[in-house]
Design a protein around this motif. Structure first.
Motif, mmCIF file in Angstrom:
data_model
loop_
_atom_site.group_PDB
_atom_site.id
_atom_site.type_symbol
_atom_site.label_atom_id
_atom_site.label_comp_id
_atom_site.label_asym_id
_atom_site.label_seq_id
_atom_site.Cartn_x
_atom_site.Cartn_y
_atom_site.Cartn_z
ATOM 1 N N VAL A 1 7.323 28.979 -10.555
ATOM 2 C CA VAL A 1 7.759 30.265 -10.272
ATOM 3 C C VAL A 1 8.714 30.352 -9.472
ATOM 4 O O VAL A 1 8.680 29.995 -8.373
ATOM 5 N N ALA A 2 9.933 30.894 -9.908
ATOM 6 C CA ALA A 2 11.103 30.946 -8.974
ATOM 7 C C ALA A 2 10.941 32.095 -8.046
ATOM 8 O O ALA A 2 10.716 33.058 -8.491
ATOM 9 N N TRP A 3 11.673 31.741 -6.925
ATOM 10 C CA TRP A 3 11.640 32.915 -5.589
ATOM 11 C C TRP A 3 12.557 32.179 -4.684
ATOM 12 O O TRP A 3 12.817 31.244 -4.024
ATOM 13 N N SER A 4 13.491 33.236 -4.418
ATOM 14 C CA SER A 4 14.887 33.148 -3.578
ATOM 15 C C SER A 4 14.448 33.903 -2.209
ATOM 16 O O SER A 4 13.617 34.627 -2.121
ATOM 17 N N ALA A 5 15.531 33.587 -1.168
ATOM 18 C CA ALA A 5 15.482 34.129 0.012
ATOM 19 C C ALA A 5 15.929 35.614 -0.261
ATOM 20 O O ALA A 5 15.236 36.471 0.512
ATOM 21 N N ALA A 6 16.580 35.835 -1.150
ATOM 22 C CA ALA A 6 17.003 37.265 -1.429
ATOM 23 C C ALA A 6 15.773 38.047 -2.398
ATOM 24 O O ALA A 6 15.308 39.157 -1.514
ATOM 25 N N ASP A 7 14.845 37.096 -2.649
ATOM 26 C CA ASP A 7 13.533 37.944 -3.476
ATOM 27 C C ASP A 7 12.685 38.274 -2.115
ATOM 28 O O ASP A 7 12.001 39.409 -2.151
ATOM 29 N N GLN A 8 12.600 37.333 -1.424
ATOM 30 C CA GLN A 8 11.837 37.499 -0.207
ATOM 31 C C GLN A 8 12.221 38.605 0.734
ATOM 32 O O GLN A 8 11.465 39.452 1.229
ATOM 33 N N ARG A 9 13.621 38.999 0.964
ATOM 34 C CA ARG A 9 14.005 39.983 1.512
ATOM 35 C C ARG A 9 13.629 41.080 0.855
ATOM 36 O O ARG A 9 13.231 42.359 1.584
ATOM 37 N N ARG A 10 13.748 41.371 -0.421
ATOM 38 C CA ARG A 10 13.360 42.463 -1.292
ATOM 39 C C ARG A 10 11.956 42.910 -0.899
ATOM 40 O O ARG A 10 11.489 44.114 -0.965
ATOM 41 N N PHE A 11 11.110 41.756 -1.316
ATOM 42 C CA PHE A 11 9.568 42.030 -0.976
ATOM 43 C C PHE A 11 9.446 42.411 0.187
ATOM 44 O O PHE A 11 8.428 43.337 0.285
ATOM 45 N N GLU A 12 10.006 42.126 1.461
ATOM 46 C CA GLU A 12 9.746 42.462 2.690
ATOM 47 C C GLU A 12 10.154 44.014 2.798
ATOM 48 O O GLU A 12 9.383 44.808 3.472
ATOM 49 N N HIS A 13 11.293 44.068 2.445
ATOM 50 C CA HIS A 13 11.684 45.627 2.524
ATOM 51 C C HIS A 13 10.855 46.701 1.651
ATOM 52 O O HIS A 13 10.722 47.795 2.197
ATOM 53 N N LEU A 14 10.230 46.216 0.693
ATOM 54 C CA LEU A 14 9.674 47.084 -0.242
ATOM 55 C C LEU A 14 8.215 47.360 0.549
ATOM 56 O O LEU A 14 7.920 48.492 0.635
ATOM 57 N N PHE A 15 7.699 46.470 1.260
ATOM 58 C CA PHE A 15 6.478 46.728 2.124
ATOM 59 C C PHE A 15 6.677 47.452 3.316
ATOM 60 O O PHE A 15 5.865 48.317 3.769
ATOM 61 N N GLN A 16 7.820 47.232 3.682
ATOM 62 C CA GLN A 16 8.060 48.171 5.003
ATOM 63 C C GLN A 16 8.253 49.481 4.779
ATOM 64 O O GLN A 16 7.767 50.351 5.353
ATOM 65 N N PHE A 17 8.761 49.758 3.444
ATOM 66 C CA PHE A 17 8.832 51.185 2.991
ATOM 67 C C PHE A 17 7.426 51.605 2.561
ATOM 68 O O PHE A 17 7.087 52.966 2.978
ATOM 69 N N VAL A 18 6.840 50.888 1.728
ATOM 70 C CA VAL A 18 5.420 51.436 1.535
ATOM 71 C C VAL A 18 4.574 51.494 2.666
ATOM 72 O O VAL A 18 3.626 52.546 2.600
ATOM 73 N N GLY A 19 4.499 50.837 3.643
ATOM 74 C CA GLY A 19 3.633 50.609 4.582
ATOM 75 C C GLY A 19 4.070 51.951 5.503
ATOM 76 O O GLY A 19 3.154 52.587 6.077
ATOM 77 N N PHE A 20 5.236 52.297 5.494
ATOM 78 C CA PHE A 20 5.886 53.460 6.377
ATOM 79 C C PHE A 20 5.189 54.739 5.726
ATOM 80 O O PHE A 20 4.564 55.616 6.550
ATOM 81 N N VAL A 21 5.339 54.987 4.309
ATOM 82 C CA VAL A 21 4.586 56.028 3.872
ATOM 83 C C VAL A 21 3.250 56.096 3.876
ATOM 84 O O VAL A 21 2.699 57.052 4.022
ATOM 85 N N ASN A 22 2.593 54.793 3.768
ATOM 86 C CA ASN A 22 1.276 54.829 3.819
ATOM 87 C C ASN A 22 0.604 55.576 5.079
ATOM 88 O O ASN A 22 -0.505 56.057 5.078
ATOM 89 N N ARG A 23 1.429 55.472 6.172
ATOM 90 C CA ARG A 23 0.888 56.114 7.454
ATOM 91 C C ARG A 23 0.738 57.578 7.624
ATOM 92 O O ARG A 23 -0.172 58.063 8.028
ATOM 93 N N PHE A 24 1.552 58.118 6.334
ATOM 94 C CA PHE A 24 1.430 59.790 6.394
ATOM 95 C C PHE A 24 0.501 60.028 5.278
ATOM 96 O O PHE A 24 0.319 61.121 4.956
ATOM 97 N N LEU A 25 -0.130 59.179 4.532
ATOM 98 C CA LEU A 25 -1.031 59.665 3.571
ATOM 99 C C LEU A 25 -2.407 59.451 4.122
ATOM 100 O O LEU A 25 -2.839 58.687 4.813
ATOM 101 N N PRO A 26 -3.370 60.456 3.806
ATOM 102 C CA PRO A 26 -4.704 60.539 4.019
ATOM 103 C C PRO A 26 -5.525 59.588 3.635
ATOM 104 O O PRO A 26 -5.240 59.142 2.606
ATOM 105 N N LYS A 27 -6.634 58.976 4.253
ATOM 106 C CA LYS A 27 -7.196 57.833 4.021
ATOM 107 C C LYS A 27 -7.833 58.059 2.568
ATOM 108 O O LYS A 27 -8.011 56.862 2.037
ATOM 109 N N PHE A 28 -8.297 59.252 2.483
ATOM 110 C CA PHE A 28 -9.341 59.294 1.115
ATOM 111 C C PHE A 28 -8.165 59.160 -0.024
ATOM 112 O O PHE A 28 -8.750 59.010 -1.168
#
Length: 300
Positions: A250-277
């Motif tokens: 499976v190919a994976w580049s440094a640019a792919d890694q950056r996009r992966f990290e940025h995606l989860f920074q965004f998702v993690g930020f949004v998750n903080r404001f969602l109720p646990k349920f």
């Protein structure tokens, strides 16, 4: 993303913990006073690594051949993906949140299917779904998946947080046949086990073709692949450690890694404001299992 031939083991870099785990950004450590626990990882987005986790489990020859050669059609991932997802989610919910009685119920149900998963006489790879060392590997993959996804969403854990998160993880294996003494006692012991276990990773051509079907989601309808296939392939590749990607081609580049990290920074930020349920899937799933137990319905 494609799966090709695995590299020549003799030319591969030395195996280290870093090469057997995904890179977790260190810029945003886990906050808060409460130490994280394994149930905290039962997050909707935390389950986005499920296909990668199955691929990791199959990287051991005994698991890969057991899945490919299995005659248990009712639980076959490629033929009944949603049922297999439901069964796996039920097992994880019970292993993490269930009572001793519920663990016994899911163990008995899974054992019925596992009794049929064993190699035939003369098979090149000998396997048995009741083998404790193989179950330990599968449980370890599950733990790695939970820890990786939790940290991608919430930040890197320090040593105290990681130990607390790991402290109740043994039930991922002991809910089946893994003996408590087999589960590494500390988080450091687990790291040592994990690196050593990853030395046994080996994928033959038939298993590699199965993994390729899995990574490209060929078990679901084409219109779902059209809408979600690209994202899920990206997430699957991102949740594979370098060592696993090399063996799966499976190919994976440094640019792919950056996009992966940025995606989860965004998702993690949004998750903080969602109720646990809304974001936690553990409660609804364990409720579903308890309902089926009360109604004496099949759990797998």
């Amino acid at each position: 993303m494609s799966v090709a031939k695995s590299p020549d083991p003799g030319s591969a870099p030395p195996l280290t913990l870093e090469r057997t785990r995904i890179n977790i950004p260190s810029a945003h450590p886990v906050g808060g006073k409460r130490l994280p626990q394994l149930p905290d990882a039962l997050d909707f987005w935390g389950l986005s690594n499920a296909p990668a986790n199955v691929a990791m489990q199959m990287a051991w020859p005994e698991v890969g051949r057991g899945v490919v050669e299995s005659t248990v059609e009712s639980g076959a991932l490629m033929k009944h993906p949603w049922k297999r997802l439901r069964t796996t989610a039920s097992y994880l919910a019970v292993a993490i949140l269930g009572t001793d009685e519920e663990k016994r119920a899911i163990r008995e149900a899974v054992n019925v299917a596992h009794r049929q998963v064993r190699s035939q006489p003369g098979a090149q790879v000998k396997y048995n779904a009741f083998d404790r060392s193989t179950q330990l590997w599968v449980a370890a993959c599950l733990y790695v998946g939970f820890e990786d996804s939790y940290q991608m969403l919430h930040g890197r854990m320090d040593s105290e947080q990681a130990e607390a998160f790991y402290s109740t993880a043994a039930t991922l294996g002991t809910t089946l046949q893994v003996h408590p003494d087999m589960w590494p006692k500390t988080r450091a012991d687990f790291d040592a086990y994990w690196v050593d276990a990853c030395r046994r990773v080996s994928i033959d051509e038939e298993v590699r073709a199965y993994v390729d079907d899995l990574l490209h989601l060929r078990m679901i309808h084409w219109y779902l692949r059209l809408f979600f296939g690209g994202l899920l392939r990206f997430l699957t590749a991102g949740f594979l450690a370098p060592h696993m990607r090399e063996h799966m081609g499976v190919a994976w580049s440094a640019a792919d890694q950056r996009r992966f990290e940025h995606l989860f920074q965004f998702v993690g930020f949004v998750n903080r404001f969602l109720p646990k349920f809304l974001r936690n899937v553990g409660g609804p799933q364990i409720g579903y299992v308890r309902h089926r137990i009360r109604k004496q319905q099949s759990l797998v």
